[in-house]
Every structure is written in structure tokens, then in C-alpha cells.
Design a protein around this motif. Structure first.
Motif, short mmCIF file in Angstrom:
data_model
loop_
_atom_site.label_atom_id
_atom_site.label_comp_id
_atom_site.label_asym_id
_atom_site.label_seq_id
_atom_site.Cartn_x
_atom_site.Cartn_y
_atom_site.Cartn_z
N PRO A 86 0.81 -1.22 0.00
CA PRO A 86 0.00 0.00 0.00
C PRO A 86 0.84 1.28 0.00
CG PRO A 86 -0.49 -1.38 1.93
CD PRO A 86 0.41 -2.16 1.05
N VAL A 91 -2.01 5.36 -5.01
CA VAL A 91 -3.43 5.31 -4.68
C VAL A 91 -3.55 5.78 -3.25
CG1 VAL A 91 -5.37 3.77 -4.29
CG2 VAL A 91 -3.80 3.32 -6.18
N ASN A 92 -4.47 6.70 -2.98
CA ASN A 92 -4.71 7.08 -1.60
C ASN A 92 -6.16 6.84 -1.25
OD1 ASN A 92 -2.21 9.52 -1.86
ND2 ASN A 92 -2.21 7.84 -0.41
N MET A 93 -6.38 6.71 0.04
CA MET A 93 -7.71 6.32 0.48
C MET A 93 -8.20 7.28 1.54
SD MET A 93 -8.88 2.58 1.53
CE MET A 93 -10.32 2.18 2.48
#
Lengths: 373, 369
Positions: A86, A91-93
């Protein structure tokens, strides 16, 4: 002036940003996702919609890297990201609980990801200020998360996940903790920010209204499978299945048998009730079982019998008054209830119909949707 | 009235069980030793009156044990810590951009700078005081260094054993907090279970393990790790083992409580934002469990400082701890006044960590609310 419509999914030459290829995810005996393939394009605002336990959160966690697919591959910009941890993904969440670091100020929360990249100090500072401006939180920059309101916390979480300018932003029920009014405002803010930054957003939600408002396309999920992937209006007006029709918005569903009649079908659905006509491109055999989905706002209600097709006679048994619209529940002689909606365009408090009134409901043959499953 | 009654209950408790005994001990510490029963004078009698009684009290015993030097030393250590910690944070933020890289060369530099600043502060403060009040210097004269050394040695042993307990306890607490929900009550039980037997017996049992012919040496000899038995019993090492063993639950429980509350999505968020597993631990888990770490350290440090049973059962003649000295003064020397003076100074020293502990608890409560 020609207007270009944003619809890369209709362009066969467009390259998707994300590709799920035959992805299956199992937790022990439980299969969360079953052989799922899906393409999501750049700059899309994509919504994964479904009831809890349908696998939408698992999809998102696989994109973020917290779960690995059991089978199949996930590609981001053409590369298989299965082995990428991750912290190495572009990609961020944004977490459902926001997951703001309680020991850091708003500013330090937003700067957290940037500092991990080891960027120069003034660059980080400039980026943080830009993010604070974007979510209008300059005044609260030195507060701790517990010193700001829920709506502000939501914006901090958004700014923090956008700070690293990810290729893809994942939003896990981002507005779930906000009250209705704030939620509606924030939906438009989200769309604005998505447009400004040009980031691809994937949002997970169980709130169909939210999905309809923000998304360019919606994937309706059930039990780890995709039921339909389409634009909000396609999903609403042309649901592909009874499940999708029922899940999105209000609908009356009648079960019956279809008979081909020109370019339409006639549906025989109950003893003693006239058959209903519906236009459809479906290829159904004569006498095949089918469902007829009718949205209440498409149903007109009359005091006198109209001279149209699809007219049913019944009695008003319930009225739901919502201010802008009223919903009438009309019970037919065989016990079936049809919902009809009318807009309250006048300020007159006196309603045209009241309880126990004998009424006729009808709709045009274009308005009812014929479904084969 | 109601309020007064409510406050009176804890106040009476405090009066009966702390203030009155403390007053008695304080009075004895100001008395002189005598061959009598009880073994000190003066005794209060109504014939002589209160004035005559008070005039016989003096600070002789405190001067004898070097109380001035001890208090000055403790104050100096407290001052050093009070200066060094903020300086450490300041140096880090100012020059290293606040990006915490644990155990790096940067933190080493910051530590050295802050300790030097602390020492400088101490030296300057004492220079100024001794310049304006030269009489203060006479406080530092010590008759018998035994007590001074015992206090310092207790501080050292308490500090080292607290650090060791933290090193052992943190991973255990972390493991408990990360274990499946269904396991946690069992693990908690296993940590608390030793409390159900007498502390004295458990510490005594360690003699059987640590002695020359003890189980530990037997096992190590049998495994061939060592050629001849190790001397562990009756050394400071045995005391450290005893303290770590005895006070481990006091370290584990507050840390576990802090870690259990920690939202797992915070760790995921840290990883999502670019942290590796280990940097997420240093940047998120450690700072958020700090209140638990601080509470645990105080809960171990405070009782260890005055510990008597463990050094007397496991320690040797070389183990100098103030609890043991206190006991010897009372029962071997029958010098109650000196023993009382030792006890009073011990209490004074303990006030510093107790106040700090209270402040930590309060801050934690405020942050939680």
C-alpha cells in the motif's frame, strides 16, 4: 459549438486506468468477490453501490493494497499492482472513520504523506497550504482533530488523501457520518474538487442518492458480483434486472407473462386486470415470465377514467406528503398496490385526492420497464 | 453540608492513614536516639509543656544522612530533565523539520544537545544560587556517604529496571492488543494470575531459579551454553530480574489499555500515505500509546525506588537500596530517628514522579474527553 461528453467507456480506444481481470477474493470459506472484471477510466467518478456485505469495501481495499486478490489480477495504468504494498501505490484512500491522527494538528495530518516522500520543506509547506485552501480550512490548520467538527474532519481527511496527488483516490463511505443537509452540500463539493484536481475517484457507498449525485458511472453490486455498470440515468431508467430496479429509487414491480405485440409486449399479470403494454428491445418468447417495473413519478393519477393504454382502477389507501411531492398508494381490486407520485406545484393545501377515493392510474408504454430476471 | 460530608470521607482517610503516620515519623526524625522504650527522646509530657518539647527537636539526623546533598541532587536531576526534554523537541522541530526518524543519527544529535543544555542550566542555576546565598553550599556537606549512595543507587536501579520492564512489557502488551478478540481475556488473565499468590513466595522462588545450583544454571549447563555456573543470585542482575518479573503487569496493563483503543485504520492510513510497517509503528503506534507508556513507567518506578523485599531476597551485599538501608536502621541499629529521616527524604524524592504521574493521567483524561 459541439459539446464533448465525458464517456471514455464508450470509446473502444480508451485505455482504462484500473482493470479488474477475473478477480476472486475469498476469506476462508467465504467468497467476497467472485470472478469480477471491471474497467474504470481516468478522471472518472466511479461509484460502487450495494448493500453491506456485497463486497464493495473488499474491492476498495484490494485497490488500496490492504487485501490481495485470491485469483485474477488488478492493473493500475497498465501495470499489475498485485505485489505492490500500500505505501508504494499511487493510490490514496479516505477512510470511513477518517482515520485522522489524533496526536497531529490538521496541518501535520495533511503534511503526513508528503513528509514520507522526503520532499523539501518549502515544497511541502506550499502543497499543504494549497490543500488547506482547497478544503477551506486555513483557519483551523493548527487545531487537533478533536477540536474541529465532523464536517471539518471529513474535509481534512479528503485534503490529506489528495495531498500526494494520487492517480486514484478511494473514498470509503466518505459522507456516512455527516447529517443529511451537510451530506448534500458536501456531495457537490466533492464533485467540484474532483473536477478541479482531475483525479480519478472511486467511491464506495450504500446510499443510492449519493451515488446518483456524484458518480459518472455506478456499479451496482450484489453478493460479490456486478449487477449492472452504467451511468446514473441508464441505471435508473433502464435497469437490467429486477434487483437493480428495486435497489435504486422507488418502484412498483409487477410479475406476469409477456406476449409480443408489434414493437412492444403485452403483459398479462393478474386475473381480472387488463394486460399492460410496455415497449422493450428484449427478446422474450411468448408466454415467458417477466417483471414490469414502474417508477411512481411516471404514473399519473386521475379522477376520471382516461382514454389511454395501461389504465388501472383502484382506491387511494395511503398518501405520503413530502412537501415537494406526494406519493399515493393506490390499491387495485386484486390487492396489488401501485405507487403514483405527483408534484405539488401549487401552494394550495387542498389535495385533489384523498383517502378512499376511487381513482384511475395510468402510464405510457414507454415508461414501464420490462425485465426478464 | 452535603458537599462537606462528601469531601470529608476521603479527607479523613488521608488524615488517618497518611497525614497522622507521616506526622509521627516526622517527629521521630527530629528526635534523638536513646536507650529507652521507645528508643528516642523527647517524649511529649503534659508537665513539661509543648514549648520545652519542641525545643528539643532538631535537624541533626537530616544533616547526618546528608539530606541537603540528596535533595539538591534530586532537584538537579529534575531540572536537567525539565530542560532537556523541551530542548530535544525544539531541536528536532527547528533543524530536522519535525520528520521523526526514530533511532537515527539526528535523534542522537538532538539528545546530546539537549543533555548538554540541561547540564548547563543546572550549573548556571547552582552557580547563581551559591553566589547570592553562600550558606547554601554548607548543605552539601555530608557526614556519612552511605545514605547518599543508597539514594543514588536506588534511583539508578529503579531507572534501569523501569527501562527493562518497558522493553519486556511493550511487546507483550502489543501482542495482546493485536491478538484475536477471543484470546484477549485469557491473555489478560495470564498476566494478572501471578497476583493471586503471595509476592514474597514468588520472589523467594526466584532464589531457587537463580542460585548457583538453581534451575537456570542447570539448564544452561545441560545445554552446554556455559562451562561453569553463573553467579546471578545476590547481584544487581538478580534484583533487575526480580523487579521486571514483579512489576511487569503494572507496565503491561496501561500500555495494553492504550494500544487496545488504537484504531487499526490509523495504521492503515499511515501505510496508505507512504509509511512502511516500522515507520507507521514509530510515527503512529508509539506516540498514541505514550500515555500508557508514561503511566506504566511511573507505576514501576515509584514502588521500585523504595523496594525492600526484592533487594533483600535477591540482592547481595553490594546491592545498595534505600529500602534495605531503612530496614537495617530500624531493626539492626535500632536508630529510629535516622531511619525516620531516611523515610522522610525518600517521600520527598517520590513527590516529583508522583506529581508528574498525576499530570500525565490528567492530560490523558482531558485528551480523551
Amino acid at each position: 459549438m459541439t459539446q464533448t461528453v465525458f464517456a471514455p467507456w464508450t470509446d473502444p480506444a480508451a485505455k482504462p486506468l484500473i482493470r479488474f481481470r477475473h478477480v476472486t477474493k475469498r476469506f476462508g470459506d467465504f467468497t467476497a468477490i467472485e470472478d469480477l472484471s471491471l474497467d474504470i477510466y481516468e478522471r472518472e467518478f466511479f461509484a460502487l453501490l450495494g448493500p453491506s456485505g456485497c463486497g464493495k469495501t473488499t474491492m476498495m481495499r484490494m485497490l488500496a493494497g490492504f487485501e490481495d486478490p485470491t485469483e485474477g489480477t488488478i492493473e493500475l495504468a497498465g501495470e499489475d499492482i498485485g505485489a505492490v504494498p500500500p505505501n508504494k501505490r499511487a493510490v490514496n484512500m479516505m477512510f470511513q472513520s477518517y482515520a485522522l491522527f489524533p496526536h497531529l494538528t490538521v496541518r501535520d495530518n495533511i503534511a503526513f504523506g508528503l513528509k514520507r516522500e522526503g520532499k523539501p520543506k518549502d515544497e511541502i509547506h506550499a502543497r499543504v497550504e494549497e490543500m488547506l485552501r482547497l478544503v477551506q480550512l486555513q483557519k483551523f490548520a493548527s487545531r487537533k482533530p478533536h477540536q474541529i467538527s465532523g464536517g471539518q474532519r471529513q474535509r481534512v481527511a479528503l485534503a490529506r488523501s489528495l495531498a500526494k496527488a494520487p492517480k486514484l483516490l478511494l473514498l470509503d463511505e466518505p459522507l456516512g457520518a455527516l447529517d443529511k443537509k451537510l451530506r448534500e452540500e458536501t456531495q457537490f463539493e466533492l464533485m467540484d474538487i474532483q473536477e478541479k484536481t482531475g483525479t480519478t475517484f472511486v467511491i464506495v457507498t450504500h446510499d443510492q442518492e449519493e451515488a446518483m449525485t456524484v458518480a459518472s458511472r455506478i456499479a451496482v453490486m450484489k453478493d460479490g458480483a456486478l449487477m449492472q455498470v452504467a451511468t446514473p440515468s441508464q441505471i435508473y431508467e433502464n435497469p437490467s434486472s429486477r434487483y437493480v430496479a428495486d435497489f435504486l429509487g422507488d418502484v412498483t414491480i409487477l410479475e406476469g407473462k409477456a406476449t409480443k405485440l408489434g414493437d412492444a409486449y403485452e403483459v398479462h399479470w393478474a386475473e381480472g386486470q387488463p394486460p399492460l403494454r410496455a415497449k422493450s428491445t428484449l427478446a422474450l418468447a411468448d408466454g415467458a415470465g417477466c417483471h414490469l417495473a414502474i417508477r411512481p413519478e411516471k404514473v399519473e393519477i386521475h379522477g376520471e377514467k382516461p382514454a389511454d393504454d395501461n389504465v388501472l382502477r383502484g382506491k387511494v389507501i395511503d398518501i405520503g406528503y413530502l412537501g415537494n411531492i406526494s406519493t399515493y398508494h393506490v390499491q387495485l381490486a386484486n390487492g396489488q398496490t401501485i405507487r403514483a407520485q405527483s408534484f405539488n406545484t401549487e401552494r394550495d393545501t387542498r389535495r385533489a385526492f384523498t383517502w378512499e377515493d376511487e381513482v384511475w392510474v395510468n402510464w405510457t408504454e414507454n415508461c414501464a420497464v420490462l425485465l426478464d430476471h | 453540608m452535603r458537599r462537606f460530608v462528601l469531601i470529608a470521607v476521603p479527607f479523613l482517610w488521608l488524615l488517618a492513614l497518611f497525614l497522622i503516620p507521616f506526622g509521627i515519623v516526622l517527629k521521630i526524625s527530629l528526635s534523638d536516639v536513646a536507650l529507652a522504650r521507645p528508643p528516642y527522646v523527647p517524649q511529649f509530657s503534659w508537665d513539661e509543656g509543648i514549648r520545652a518539647f519542641l525545643s528539643q527537636l532538631d535537624f541533626e539526623n537530616f544533616a547526618f544522612i546528608g539530606a541537603g546533598a540528596i535533595v539538591v541532587t534530586v532537584v538537579a536531576i529534575a531540572l536537567l530533565a525539565a530542560v532537556a526534554f523541551p530542548v530535544y523537541g525544539l531541536v528536532f522541530r527547528r533543524f530536522f523539520g519535525g520528520g521523526l526518524k526514530a533511532l537515527s543519527i539526528r535523534s542522537l544529535i538532538a539528545a546530546v544537545v539537549s543533555v548538554v543544555a540541561g547540564i548547563l542550566a543546572v550549573v548556571i542555576v547552582f552557580a547563581v544560587i551559591s553566589f547570592f546565598f553562600p550558606s547554601v553550599v554548607s548543605l552539601l556537606e555530608v557526614d556519612d556517604y552511605l545514605y547518599f549512595q543508597a539514594y543514588l543507587s536506588s534511583l539508578k536501579i529503579a531507572a534501569i529496571s523501569t527501562a527493562l520492564t518497558l522493553l519486556v512489557g511493550y511487546p507483550m502488551a502489543y501482542g495482546m492488543a493485536r491478538s484475536p478478540n477471543s484470546w484477549r481475556p485469557t491473555l489478560m488473565m495470564l498476566v494478572i494470575l501471578p497476583f493471586w499468590t503471595s509476592f514474597l513466595i514468588r520472589v523467594y522462588a526466584w532464589r531457587g531459579i537463580l542460585s548457583q545450583e538453581g534451575y537456570l544454571n542447570q539448564v544452561l549447563l545441560w545445554l552446554g551454553v556455559i562451562g561453569e555456573p553463573l553467579t546471578i543470585l545476590n547481584t544487581n542482575t538478580a534484583v533487575y530480574i526480580g523487579v521486571v518479573y514483579t512489576y511487569l503487569p503494572f507496565m503491561i496493563l496501561p500500555i495494553y489499555a492504550a494500544l487496545e483503543k488504537l484504531d487499526v485504520s490509523l495504521i492503515e492510513a499511515a501505510e496508505d500515505l507512504g509509511c512502511s510497517r516500522s515507520s507507521a509503528f514509530w510515527l503512529v503506534t508509539i506516540p498514541l500509546s505514550r500515555p500508557g507508556i508514561v503511566a506504566g513507567c511511573f507505576l514501576v518506578f515509584i514502588p521500585t525506588l523504595g523496594e525492600f523485599v526484592i533487594p533483600s531476597l535477591l540482592g547481595g551485599s553490594g546491592t545498595l537500596m534505600i529500602g534495605k538501608v531503612l530496614w537495617e536502621e530500624f531493626f539492626n541499629n535500632r536508630d529510629w530517628p535516622v531511619a525516620s529521616a531516611v523515610a522522610i527524604i525518600l517521600l520527598l524524592i517520590l513527590i516529583v514522579p508522583i506529581v508528574l504521574f498525576q499530570r500525565n493521567q490528567q492530560r490523558q483524561a482531558e485528551a480523551g474527553g
